[in-house]
Scaffold this active site. Sequence first.
Site, PDB file in Angstrom:
ATOM      1  N   ASP A 176     -33.039  24.831 -63.005  1.00 44.44           N
ATOM      2  CA  ASP A 176     -31.728  24.927 -63.658  1.00 44.44           C
ATOM      3  C   ASP A 176     -31.572  23.830 -64.716  1.00 44.44           C
ATOM      4  O   ASP A 176     -32.030  22.699 -64.512  1.00 44.44           O
ATOM      5  CB  ASP A 176     -30.594  24.737 -62.621  1.00 44.44           C
ATOM      6  CG  ASP A 176     -30.568  25.869 -61.598  1.00 44.44           C
ATOM      7  OD1 ASP A 176     -31.086  26.954 -61.911  1.00 44.44           O
ATOM      8  OD2 ASP A 176     -30.051  25.632 -60.485  1.00 44.44           O
ATOM      9  N   ASP A 228     -24.459  16.416 -63.366  1.00 42.30           N
ATOM     10  CA  ASP A 228     -25.402  16.671 -62.261  1.00 42.30           C
ATOM     11  C   ASP A 228     -26.118  15.374 -61.908  1.00 42.30           C
ATOM     12  O   ASP A 228     -26.238  14.979 -60.741  1.00 42.30           O
ATOM     13  CB  ASP A 228     -26.460  17.693 -62.700  1.00 42.30           C
ATOM     14  CG  ASP A 228     -26.000  19.136 -62.603  1.00 42.30           C
ATOM     15  OD1 ASP A 228     -26.344  19.921 -63.498  1.00 42.30           O
ATOM     16  OD2 ASP A 228     -25.300  19.472 -61.627  1.00 42.30           O
ATOM     17  N   GLU A 250     -31.173  18.661 -54.720  1.00 40.25           N
ATOM     18  CA  GLU A 250     -31.541  19.712 -55.662  1.00 40.25           C
ATOM     19  C   GLU A 250     -32.063  19.111 -56.957  1.00 40.25           C
ATOM     20  O   GLU A 250     -32.870  19.701 -57.656  1.00 40.25           O
ATOM     21  CB  GLU A 250     -30.333  20.612 -55.971  1.00 40.25           C
ATOM     22  CG  GLU A 250     -30.713  21.741 -56.918  1.00 40.25           C
ATOM     23  CD  GLU A 250     -29.521  22.509 -57.457  1.00 40.25           C
ATOM     24  OE1 GLU A 250     -28.400  21.965 -57.437  1.00 40.25           O
ATOM     25  OE2 GLU A 250     -29.712  23.644 -57.891  1.00 40.25           O
ATOM     26  N   GLU A 251     -31.591  17.898 -57.289  1.00 40.75           N
ATOM     27  CA  GLU A 251     -31.934  17.299 -58.595  1.00 40.75           C
ATOM     28  C   GLU A 251     -33.239  16.532 -58.589  1.00 40.75           C
ATOM     29  O   GLU A 251     -33.608  15.924 -59.591  1.00 40.75           O
ATOM     30  CB  GLU A 251     -30.787  16.370 -59.055  1.00 40.75           C
ATOM     31  CG  GLU A 251     -29.437  17.039 -59.180  1.00 40.75           C
ATOM     32  CD  GLU A 251     -29.456  18.284 -60.073  1.00 40.75           C
ATOM     33  OE1 GLU A 251     -28.681  19.214 -59.812  1.00 40.75           O
ATOM     34  OE2 GLU A 251     -30.269  18.326 -61.019  1.00 40.75           O
ATOM     35  N   ASP A 310     -26.759  19.288 -52.482  1.00 39.93           N
ATOM     36  CA  ASP A 310     -26.627  19.773 -53.851  1.00 39.93           C
ATOM     37  C   ASP A 310     -25.514  18.912 -54.437  1.00 39.93           C
ATOM     38  O   ASP A 310     -24.339  19.163 -54.180  1.00 39.93           O
ATOM     39  CB  ASP A 310     -26.244  21.265 -53.853  1.00 39.93           C
ATOM     40  CG  ASP A 310     -26.152  21.818 -55.269  1.00 39.93           C
ATOM     41  OD1 ASP A 310     -25.963  23.052 -55.423  1.00 39.93           O
ATOM     42  OD2 ASP A 310     -26.257  21.016 -56.225  1.00 39.93           O
ATOM     43  N   LEU A 318     -24.019  18.447 -57.251  1.00 38.96           N
ATOM     44  CA  LEU A 318     -22.937  19.061 -58.018  1.00 38.96           C
ATOM     45  C   LEU A 318     -23.262  20.540 -58.210  1.00 38.96           C
ATOM     46  O   LEU A 318     -23.967  20.939 -59.130  1.00 38.96           O
ATOM     47  CB  LEU A 318     -22.758  18.360 -59.378  1.00 38.96           C
ATOM     48  CG  LEU A 318     -21.383  18.556 -60.008  1.00 38.96           C
ATOM     49  CD1 LEU A 318     -20.270  18.051 -59.095  1.00 38.96           C
ATOM     50  CD2 LEU A 318     -21.287  17.833 -61.348  1.00 38.96           C
ATOM     51  N   ASP A 319     -22.711  21.349 -57.291  1.00 36.54           N
ATOM     52  CA  ASP A 319     -22.988  22.793 -57.320  1.00 36.54           C
ATOM     53  C   ASP A 319     -22.035  23.488 -58.294  1.00 36.54           C
ATOM     54  O   ASP A 319     -20.843  23.196 -58.324  1.00 36.54           O
ATOM     55  CB  ASP A 319     -22.791  23.373 -55.915  1.00 36.54           C
ATOM     56  CG  ASP A 319     -23.000  24.868 -55.907  1.00 36.54           C
ATOM     57  OD1 ASP A 319     -24.153  25.306 -56.037  1.00 36.54           O
ATOM     58  OD2 ASP A 319     -22.004  25.603 -55.825  1.00 36.54           O
ATOM     59  N   GLU A 354     -27.666  24.660 -49.745  1.00 35.90           N
ATOM     60  CA  GLU A 354     -26.568  25.588 -50.044  1.00 35.90           C
ATOM     61  C   GLU A 354     -26.347  26.532 -48.863  1.00 35.90           C
ATOM     62  O   GLU A 354     -25.325  26.469 -48.176  1.00 35.90           O
ATOM     63  CB  GLU A 354     -26.886  26.378 -51.334  1.00 35.90           C
ATOM     64  CG  GLU A 354     -26.779  25.533 -52.604  1.00 35.90           C
ATOM     65  CD  GLU A 354     -27.152  26.285 -53.879  1.00 35.90           C
ATOM     66  OE1 GLU A 354     -28.018  27.174 -53.831  1.00 35.90           O
ATOM     67  OE2 GLU A 354     -26.569  25.961 -54.938  1.00 35.90           O
TER      68      GLU A 354
HETATM   69  P1  P6P Z   1     -24.907  33.539 -61.031  1.00 27.21           P
HETATM   70  C1  P6P Z   1     -24.310  27.905 -59.418  1.00 27.21           C
HETATM   71  O1  P6P Z   1     -25.297  27.805 -60.428  1.00 27.21           O
HETATM   72  C2  P6P Z   1     -24.930  28.633 -58.240  1.00 27.21           C
HETATM   73  O2  P6P Z   1     -26.028  27.921 -57.762  1.00 27.21           O
HETATM   74  C3  P6P Z   1     -23.884  28.829 -57.159  1.00 27.21           C
HETATM   75  O3  P6P Z   1     -22.931  27.812 -57.133  1.00 27.21           O
HETATM   76  C4  P6P Z   1     -23.259  30.168 -57.529  1.00 27.21           C
HETATM   77  O4  P6P Z   1     -22.778  30.884 -56.410  1.00 27.21           O
HETATM   78  C5  P6P Z   1     -24.425  30.915 -58.181  1.00 27.21           C
HETATM   79  O5  P6P Z   1     -25.339  29.932 -58.662  1.00 27.21           O
HETATM   80  C6  P6P Z   1     -23.943  31.752 -59.358  1.00 27.21           C
HETATM   81  O6  P6P Z   1     -25.081  32.454 -59.842  1.00 27.21           O
HETATM   82  O7  P6P Z   1     -26.287  34.133 -61.170  1.00 27.21           O
HETATM   83  O8  P6P Z   1     -23.883  34.551 -60.559  1.00 27.21           O
HETATM   84  O9  P6P Z   1     -24.434  32.768 -62.239  1.00 27.21           O
END
Ligand code: P6P
Length: 334
Positions: A64, A70, A93-94, A115, A117-118, A283
């Site tokens: 990502d 982040d 995650e980072e 994670d 900063l999700d 997650e």
């Molecule tokens: P999409 C954010 O990047 C994430 O990891 C989660 O927080 C979120 O539910 C999902 O990805 C969103 O993914 O493909 O719908 O943009």
Amino acid sequence: MLQEPISLRAHLVRNRRANEPCDPELIDILLDLSAAAKMISREVNRAGVGELCGAAGGTNATGDDQQKLDLYAHDLVVGTLRQTGSVCGIASEEDADLIAPSEAGYASNYVVCTDPLDGSSNIDVNVTIGTIFSVYRRKSLSGPATLDDFLRTGREQVAAGYFTYSASTMLVYTTGNGVAGFTLDQSTGQFLLSHAEIRTPARGRIYSCNEGNTSKWDEPTRKYVESLKRRNPETGRPYTARYVGSLVADFHRNLLRGGIFLYPADHSDPSGKPQGKLRLMYEANPIAMLIEQAGGAATDGEQPILDIQATDIHQRVPLIVGSRDDVEEYLSLL
Ligand code: P6P
């Protein structure tokens, strides 16, 4: 007499007295995480005017694009846990690799997966984001944690939770005896108990998924989501669609109101290997512990999330999570 507001520390100590498996080390970890979250909350709330807005220019362990926030959140969570010596290892995650503790952490009995900063792709459009954490008791005896301390099943978690950075900053956590929610009182800097015992409804009326991915799902999943849109007075359908694109935001709403969140496997790979997007260790597992503690369910479509044996700290899984009756209905169609 007015009920005194209950602080996070008071709640943790009170539960410890009630013989919850929440020993002083684990209490320290949760208080460390809440201290880091307060500082993340402050920067998130001023992201537009601070120097922490925008992309950092790199990518994380799972590919990502990294936002500056982040890395700020990662450095803060890792730095706080290392500084106090409350953990003997961290998976983030980072960072592609495990993060070693400070020497003070060699004697700690716990590891944290996070994670930091999700949902960070939502930062610059001012949408709710959050920090997710999962805690395990180490298997190794002392010194820096080993990979074996992390490659567990989610059932072995001793604590799990998330912070949401939104209209208010909240902490929702469990140590295996129910789910409690706290709201940050900005005037005192204290997390105060606001949701004493969170239980999710057996069935909801909200479904959350990225329908832009419909063509990548298997047929039963497509049929299930379509069925939610058709009238069915017996089940209260049609359901309402709500999808923010931040796991913590979509999960938190459904936890309180009921419903189902789906990030199904992507079947579009020509090699035929269905691939999830969300990460198991920091997650899906913490979310699954919370939902089961609140009376709901979480599956990858084949087994409960919490039964999956981790083989890589960054592995991805499909995630279907929410009200028990909704998840069980989905599974009955597969
Ligand atoms: P999409 C954010 O990047 C994430 O990891 C989660 O927080 C979120 O539910 C999902 O990805 C969103 O993914 O493909 O719908 O943009």
